[in-house]
Design a protein around this motif. Structure first.
Motif, PDB file in Angstrom:
ATOM      1  N   ALA A 251       0.835  -1.201   0.000  1.00 27.56           N
ATOM      2  CA  ALA A 251       0.000   0.000   0.000  1.00 27.56           C
ATOM      3  C   ALA A 251       0.872   1.253   0.000  1.00 27.56           C
ATOM      4  O   ALA A 251       2.046   1.213   0.362  1.00 27.56           O
ATOM      5  N   ASP A 252       0.255   2.369  -0.392  1.00 26.31           N
ATOM      6  CA  ASP A 252       0.983   3.633  -0.300  1.00 26.31           C
ATOM      7  C   ASP A 252       1.250   3.971   1.154  1.00 26.31           C
ATOM      8  O   ASP A 252       2.273   4.529   1.506  1.00 26.31           O
ATOM      9  N   ILE A 253       0.267   3.635   1.981  1.00 27.22           N
ATOM     10  CA  ILE A 253       0.458   3.775   3.423  1.00 27.22           C
ATOM     11  C   ILE A 253      -0.303   2.625   4.072  1.00 27.22           C
ATOM     12  O   ILE A 253      -1.388   2.247   3.606  1.00 27.22           O
ATOM     13  N   GLY A 254       0.275   2.043   5.109  1.00 27.24           N
ATOM     14  CA  GLY A 254      -0.394   0.921   5.754  1.00 27.24           C
ATOM     15  C   GLY A 254      -0.135   0.929   7.241  1.00 27.24           C
ATOM     16  O   GLY A 254       0.862   1.488   7.715  1.00 27.24           O
ATOM     17  N   ILE A 255      -1.058   0.327   7.967  1.00 34.41           N
ATOM     18  CA  ILE A 255      -0.879   0.171   9.402  1.00 34.41           C
ATOM     19  C   ILE A 255      -1.270  -1.257   9.747  1.00 34.41           C
ATOM     20  O   ILE A 255      -2.236  -1.792   9.198  1.00 34.41           O
ATOM     21  N   THR A 256      -0.499  -1.889  10.610  1.00 38.18           N
ATOM     22  CA  THR A 256      -0.822  -3.262  10.979  1.00 38.18           C
ATOM     23  C   THR A 256      -0.459  -3.529  12.427  1.00 38.18           C
ATOM     24  O   THR A 256       0.511  -2.956  12.954  1.00 38.18           O
TER      25      THR A 256
ATOM     26  N   MET B 141       2.636  -1.198  13.566  1.00 33.83           N
ATOM     27  CA  MET B 141       3.655  -0.714  12.635  1.00 33.83           C
ATOM     28  C   MET B 141       2.991   0.073  11.511  1.00 33.83           C
ATOM     29  O   MET B 141       1.925  -0.303  11.021  1.00 33.83           O
ATOM     30  N   VAL B 142       3.627   1.134  11.098  1.00 35.23           N
ATOM     31  CA  VAL B 142       3.156   1.931   9.957  1.00 35.23           C
ATOM     32  C   VAL B 142       4.177   1.795   8.833  1.00 35.23           C
ATOM     33  O   VAL B 142       5.390   1.866   9.064  1.00 35.23           O
ATOM     34  N   PHE B 143       3.647   1.543   7.616  1.00 33.60           N
ATOM     35  CA  PHE B 143       4.486   1.390   6.430  1.00 33.60           C
ATOM     36  C   PHE B 143       4.184   2.506   5.445  1.00 33.60           C
ATOM     37  O   PHE B 143       3.064   2.974   5.382  1.00 33.60           O
ATOM     38  N   ARG B 144       5.198   2.887   4.698  1.00 29.28           N
ATOM     39  CA  ARG B 144       4.982   3.746   3.523  1.00 29.28           C
ATOM     40  C   ARG B 144       5.688   3.110   2.357  1.00 29.28           C
ATOM     41  O   ARG B 144       6.895   2.858   2.431  1.00 29.28           O
ATOM     42  N   LYS B 145       4.951   2.812   1.305  1.00 32.35           N
ATOM     43  CA  LYS B 145       5.536   2.216   0.092  1.00 32.35           C
ATOM     44  C   LYS B 145       6.473   1.060   0.425  1.00 32.35           C
ATOM     45  O   LYS B 145       7.591   0.971  -0.082  1.00 32.35           O
ATOM     46  N   GLY B 146       6.043   0.203   1.329  1.00 32.65           N
ATOM     47  CA  GLY B 146       6.822  -0.999   1.608  1.00 32.65           C
ATOM     48  C   GLY B 146       7.860  -0.861   2.703  1.00 32.65           C
ATOM     49  O   GLY B 146       8.469  -1.855   3.104  1.00 32.65           O
ATOM     50  N   GLU B 147       8.081   0.334   3.189  1.00 38.15           N
ATOM     51  CA  GLU B 147       9.105   0.522   4.226  1.00 38.15           C
ATOM     52  C   GLU B 147       8.441   0.823   5.564  1.00 38.15           C
ATOM     53  O   GLU B 147       7.533   1.653   5.623  1.00 38.15           O
ATOM     54  N   ILE B 148       8.925   0.141   6.619  1.00 38.59           N
ATOM     55  CA  ILE B 148       8.411   0.463   7.954  1.00 38.59           C
ATOM     56  C   ILE B 148       8.921   1.852   8.323  1.00 38.59           C
ATOM     57  O   ILE B 148      10.132   2.097   8.293  1.00 38.59           O
ATOM     58  N   THR B 149       8.000   2.734   8.623  1.00 38.36           N
ATOM     59  CA  THR B 149       8.446   4.089   8.983  1.00 38.36           C
ATOM     60  C   THR B 149       8.286   4.363  10.470  1.00 38.36           C
ATOM     61  O   THR B 149       9.011   5.165  11.033  1.00 38.36           O
ATOM     62  N   ARG B 150       7.305   3.717  11.094  1.00 35.18           N
ATOM     63  CA  ARG B 150       7.061   3.991  12.518  1.00 35.18           C
ATOM     64  C   ARG B 150       6.604   2.717  13.201  1.00 35.18           C
ATOM     65  O   ARG B 150       5.927   1.873  12.615  1.00 35.18           O
ATOM     66  N   THR B 151       6.961   2.570  14.454  1.00 36.89           N
ATOM     67  CA  THR B 151       6.416   1.522  15.316  1.00 36.89           C
ATOM     68  C   THR B 151       5.984   2.211  16.603  1.00 36.89           C
ATOM     69  O   THR B 151       6.719   3.053  17.134  1.00 36.89           O
TER      70      THR B 151
ATOM     71  N   THR C 174      -2.552   8.893  16.341  1.00 38.39           N
ATOM     72  CA  THR C 174      -1.666  10.060  16.206  1.00 38.39           C
ATOM     73  C   THR C 174      -0.613   9.796  15.134  1.00 38.39           C
ATOM     74  O   THR C 174      -0.388  10.607  14.221  1.00 38.39           O
ATOM     75  N   VAL C 175       0.021   8.626  15.231  1.00 33.92           N
ATOM     76  CA  VAL C 175       1.109   8.305  14.303  1.00 33.92           C
ATOM     77  C   VAL C 175       0.575   8.168  12.876  1.00 33.92           C
ATOM     78  O   VAL C 175       1.131   8.714  11.917  1.00 33.92           O
ATOM     79  N   PHE C 176      -0.550   7.476  12.734  1.00 35.45           N
ATOM     80  CA  PHE C 176      -1.146   7.278  11.409  1.00 35.45           C
ATOM     81  C   PHE C 176      -1.551   8.623  10.805  1.00 35.45           C
ATOM     82  O   PHE C 176      -1.322   8.892   9.621  1.00 35.45           O
ATOM     83  N   GLY C 177      -2.148   9.488  11.639  1.00 30.91           N
ATOM     84  CA  GLY C 177      -2.568  10.807  11.155  1.00 30.91           C
ATOM     85  C   GLY C 177      -1.388  11.601  10.621  1.00 30.91           C
ATOM     86  O   GLY C 177      -1.478  12.274   9.584  1.00 30.91           O
ATOM     87  N   GLU C 178      -0.268  11.519  11.311  1.00 29.02           N
ATOM     88  CA  GLU C 178       0.937  12.259  10.863  1.00 29.02           C
ATOM     89  C   GLU C 178       1.424  11.717   9.524  1.00 29.02           C
ATOM     90  O   GLU C 178       1.805  12.473   8.628  1.00 29.02           O
ATOM     91  N   GLU C 179       1.392  10.385   9.399  1.00 25.36           N
ATOM     92  CA  GLU C 179       1.864   9.779   8.141  1.00 25.36           C
ATOM     93  C   GLU C 179       0.884  10.079   6.996  1.00 25.36           C
ATOM     94  O   GLU C 179       1.298  10.322   5.870  1.00 25.36           O
ATOM     95  N   LEU C 180      -0.404  10.060   7.312  1.00 23.76           N
ATOM     96  CA  LEU C 180      -1.410  10.338   6.282  1.00 23.76           C
ATOM     97  C   LEU C 180      -1.265  11.759   5.748  1.00 23.76           C
ATOM     98  O   LEU C 180      -1.420  12.005   4.547  1.00 23.76           O
ATOM     99  N   ALA C 181      -0.945  12.656   6.636  1.00 24.25           N
ATOM    100  CA  ALA C 181      -0.813  14.071   6.221  1.00 24.25           C
ATOM    101  C   ALA C 181       0.340  14.240   5.235  1.00 24.25           C
ATOM    102  O   ALA C 181       0.384  15.223   4.491  1.00 24.25           O
TER     103      ALA C 181
END
Ligand code: SF4
Length: 348
Positions: free
Chosen positions: A309-314, A321-331, A339-346
């Motif tokens: 996904a372009d952005i994912g949370i699992t 964990m939050v991913f962007r384009k296949g890379e883990i960006t946040r745990t 909060t974390v997802f909202g920041e990444e979505l923005a």
């Protein structure tokens, strides 16, 4: 089947002529003076979700005046739905209304239709003719084949405007049955180049209504029948818009807004995907870009889906964990997920 319908301009939207099917819904309460600003906010909210055209019941002059005042406050093309009174149609045409819905046969004497058609032509406003299986003319009511009866009723209404040289017409033929709705629209489409507004009427509450509407609208759109759609639900208009946007995306194979991939959740989930999706879906759907957002419950399928996904949370054990384009960006801890997802979505 007629290959392409004639284009009809409805405000900033073109219906027919091979344009992408537009998505419509209907405002579900009377307008009230003093409440127009909050209605205008609601209209903008529906527009953000992908609504292209919004219809309002206009049963009396007060509603016509209020709709006229609303039309000058919002950008979305608004439609006045008039049933019997030609004076209401004439008054609505004084305002920046994008389309009127009226059936010539309901107006009474022919001169009333002539006045309405002349003013609509002068203002460049199209007319939608809407035939429902539940309100067929008396001589067609007992026809054994309701599909052909609906088409015959629509053709009568079209002929009345055609005789006046008025051709900016859109036709809808709706029944609560899927099969007869599909058959009527296919038949009409095989004979005329008039753009079609398609949908199942009185389709039911959210789940039933979405299933019935999809069963009728999707195959029609795949066959090139239908230029604008409404999913009619006994539910909030935002659901009608979301269902309509999804149907058009599936039928055309092209998406203009976000796609949500979310897991159904099971006992393995370390993360409540239902509640999370519920909280975020309107904001995600308002992203007017063809991005994919994954919301997954656990590491069994979660990281795999989220990575695509372009952005994912699992959920991942006791973490998220939050991913962007296949890379883990946040745990983070599940309680910080929003909060974390909202920041990444923005940052999308
Ligand atoms: S992703 Fe995990 S939580 Fe979601 S349905 Fe699949 S196994 Fe269950």
């Amino acid at each position: 089947m007629v290959s392409k319908t004639r284009p009809v301009k409805v405000g900033r939207v073109i219906i027919g002529g091979g344009h992408r099917p537009s998505v419509q819904t209907m405002w579900k309460a009377p307008l009230r003076s003093g409440g127009l600003e909050s209605v205008a906010d609601g209209v903008r909210g529906l527009e953000a979700l992908g609504c292209d055209i919004l219809r309002f019941s206009t049963p009396d002059m007060e509603q016509a005046e209020l709709l006229g005042a609303l039309a000058s406050r919002v950008d979305l093309p608004l439609v006045a739905d008039i049933h019997f009174d030609w004076r209401i149609a004439l008054r609505c045409l004084d305002f920046p209304i994008a389309k009127i819905r009226v059936n010539p046969g309901n107006l009474g004497e022919p001169w009333k239709l002539r006045e309405v058609a002349a003013k609509a032509a002068d203002k460049g406003v199209p007319i939608r003719i809407g035939v429902n299986a539940g309100s067929l003319p008396a001589d067609l009511r007992d026809e054994p084949d309701r599909g052909t009866a609906i088409v015959a009723a629509a053709e009568r209404e079209v002929a009345a405007l055609d005789e006046l040289g008025f051709r900016d017409v859109i036709v809808s033929m709706k029944a609560s049955g899927v099969e007869e709705t599909v058959r009527a629209n296919r038949l009409f489409s095989s004979k005329h180049d008039i753009p079609l507004h398609i949908g199942v009427t009185e389709a039911g509450p959210l789940v039933q209504g979405c299933v019935r509407s999809a069963a009728a609208i999707y195959p029609l759109l795949l066959d090139g029948v239908g230029d604008t759609i409404r999913v009619s639900l006994s539910a909030d208009p935002s659901n009608e818009v979301l269902a309509g946007v999804e149907l058009v995306a599936l039928a055309t194979g092209s998406r203009r807004s976000a796609d949500i991939v979310s897991c159904p959740r099971c006992g393995r989930a370390g993360f409540d995907t239902h509640a999370f999706t519920e909280r975020w879906c309107e904001r995600i759907y308002a992203i007017r870009k063809p991005v994919t957002v994954a919301v997954m419950g656990c590491v069994v399928n979660g990281p795999g889906e989220a990575r695509h996904a372009d952005i994912g949370i699992t959920g991942a054990g006791d973490k998220v964990m939050v991913f962007r384009k296949g890379e883990i960006t946040r745990t983070c801890a599940p309680e910080d997920a929003d909060t974390v997802f909202g920041e990444e979505l923005a940052r999308l």
